[in-house]
Design a protein around this motif. Structure first.
Motif: not given
Length: 430
Positions: A383-398
């Motif tokens: 449900f979020s634009p890819a640009v917005s998802a990048m705010k937390t995605l790197p940390l989430a993966l780690i």
């Protein structure tokens, strides 16, 4: 010069080197979280991560899912360029969009690599706090009279405060932060973020009950349990909103969205219908620089109108189709921009999150931050634009990375005396 003096000098040099490394790792995490941008929205943190590939690439030897994700992101970038070239025979394309979206995919790879390396140096807790600090510093330049909790403060402060509360693996500090943030979100119309916080609190309590009873949960039980809790929180929150517990403005907006399509999700995210129409027309993708044709836009608007949404507005014309294609869904964006490798990248991201959350729950070591990030990751994929998802995605993966404990052990054995403290802190904070 005596051998003793030479040895002492060598030890001093090594000490300075290994002292500088954690400082650099912390600064790197802050920069990645800060999300500074170069022209064409090229992320500075992602670029630094790509420059530092010699540091983190060897770590992937023990991280097969990350190898797969890295390969897919590179393949997605190339596919996006090739699709743009192919589709440009019939449609217009924007070189700026091509550069920006290619940088987004490769920047994600660089950011994840940088944080992966930093985690082996300073541990997960320090990475999370430094990243949250960067996010918080990033909002300082955005604060003005129109700033709101929902769009400006909620996510950065949630990450930072939950990362701090997770230190020491204590239940009460995490629950206090969850309750306070949820209360602030509830009175500021931050519906989705509040629901994610409530789910994190519920799962954290569920885990501690299981740990106290000494019961081991099976893998399926973990995933099913979290999903059921998520469904329950969704319906309880929706009922509370419709009863007016979150204020009349939130109640009216929610009721209008439900009345539009019969569902809060469809009413709040009508872009889902547009995504479905475009994917049905272009199952192989459209390209990272392509502008939708009038026929594409007509099909998307027709699908949105079919669920009761009026698509004839500036949001659809300008945000979704004014400068490329944006369907307010990372999975939809990646599929349309990068084709099947983009969709596969999203699938691997979901697998990493699911396996990491499951492992943490089985070990009784899951934090509220991990649950929150996993929930937000799933939300952003849908449900979020890819640009917005990048705010937390790197940390989430780690935070949710499955193989990192093995990577830390590998580095610790390779460099005796350098990383035991970070490794121990990482195990406590996972």
């Amino acid at each position: 010069m005596s051998p003793r003096t030479t040895m002492t000098g060598g030890v001093d040099i090594l000490r300075r080197k290994w002292t500088a490394e954690p400082v650099f790792a912390i600064a790197l995490c802050v920069v990645v979280g800060l999300r500074l941008a170069l022209p064409f929205n090229v992320p500075v943190g992602g670029v630094l991560g790509l420059v530092l590939v010699p540091l983190w690439l060897p770590l992937l030897q023990r991280a097969r899912l990350f190898i797969t994700l890295a390969s897919l992101l590179v393949a997605a970038t190339i596919t996006g360029v090739l699709l743009t070239w192919w589709m440009s025979a019939e449609r217009l394309f924007l070189p700026s969009s091509l550069v920006e979206r290619s940088a987004l995919a490769l920047g994600l790879l660089g950011a994840v690599g940088a944080l992966l390396w930093a985690r082996t140096v300073i541990g997960l807790s320090a990475v999370s706090i430094a990243y949250g600090t960067g996010m918080t510093l990033g909002i300082l330049g955005e604060i003005d009279a129109t700033s709101t909790w929902r769009f400006t403060f909620s996510i950065p402060l949630t990450i930072l405060l939950m990362a701090i509360a997770a230190r020491g693996d204590r239940l009460m500090p995490q629950l206090v932060i969850v309750v306070l943030l949820a209360a602030v979100g509830a009175v500021n119309d931050a519906r989705s973020n509040t629901a994610m916080l409530l789910l994190a609190g519920v799962v954290l309590i569920w885990q501690r009950i299981g740990r106290g009873a000494g019961s081991a949960r099976r893998r399926a039980g973990n995933i099913v349990g979290v999903v059921l809790f998520g469904v329950a929180v969704f319906f309880v929150a929706q009922a509370a909103i419709l009863e007016g517990f979150f204020g009349e403005a939130t109640k009216d907006r929610t009721q209008a969205q439900i009345s539009t399509s019969g569902s809060l999700l469809l009413g709040g995210r009508p872009e889902i219908a547009a995504s479905e129409a475009l994917v049905r027309l272009h199952p192989w993708g459209m390209g990272s620089g392509i502008i939708a044709s009038p026929a594409d836009i007509a099909a998307a608007k027709s699908s949105m109108a079919a669920i009761g949404y009026d698509p004839h507005n500036n949001y659809v014309d300008r945000f979704m189709f004014g400068g490329g294609i944006e369907v307010h869904s990372m999975a939809g964006d990646f599929w349309l921009w990068f084709g099947l490798p983009g969709l596969a990248s999203c699938a691997i991201i979901a697998v990493i999150a699911g396996m990491g959350l499951d492992r943490s729950l089985r070990e009784g070591a899951c934090t509220a931050l991990a649950v929150y990030l996993a929930t937000r990751l799933v939300w952003d994929l849908a449900f979020s634009p890819a640009v917005s998802a990048m705010k937390t995605l790197p940390l989430a993966l780690i935070v949710l990375a499955v193989p990192v404990s093995a990577i830390i052990a590998q580095r610790s054995s390779a460099r005796p005396g350098t990383l035991p403290e970070a490794a121990a802190a990482d195990r406590r904070a996972t």
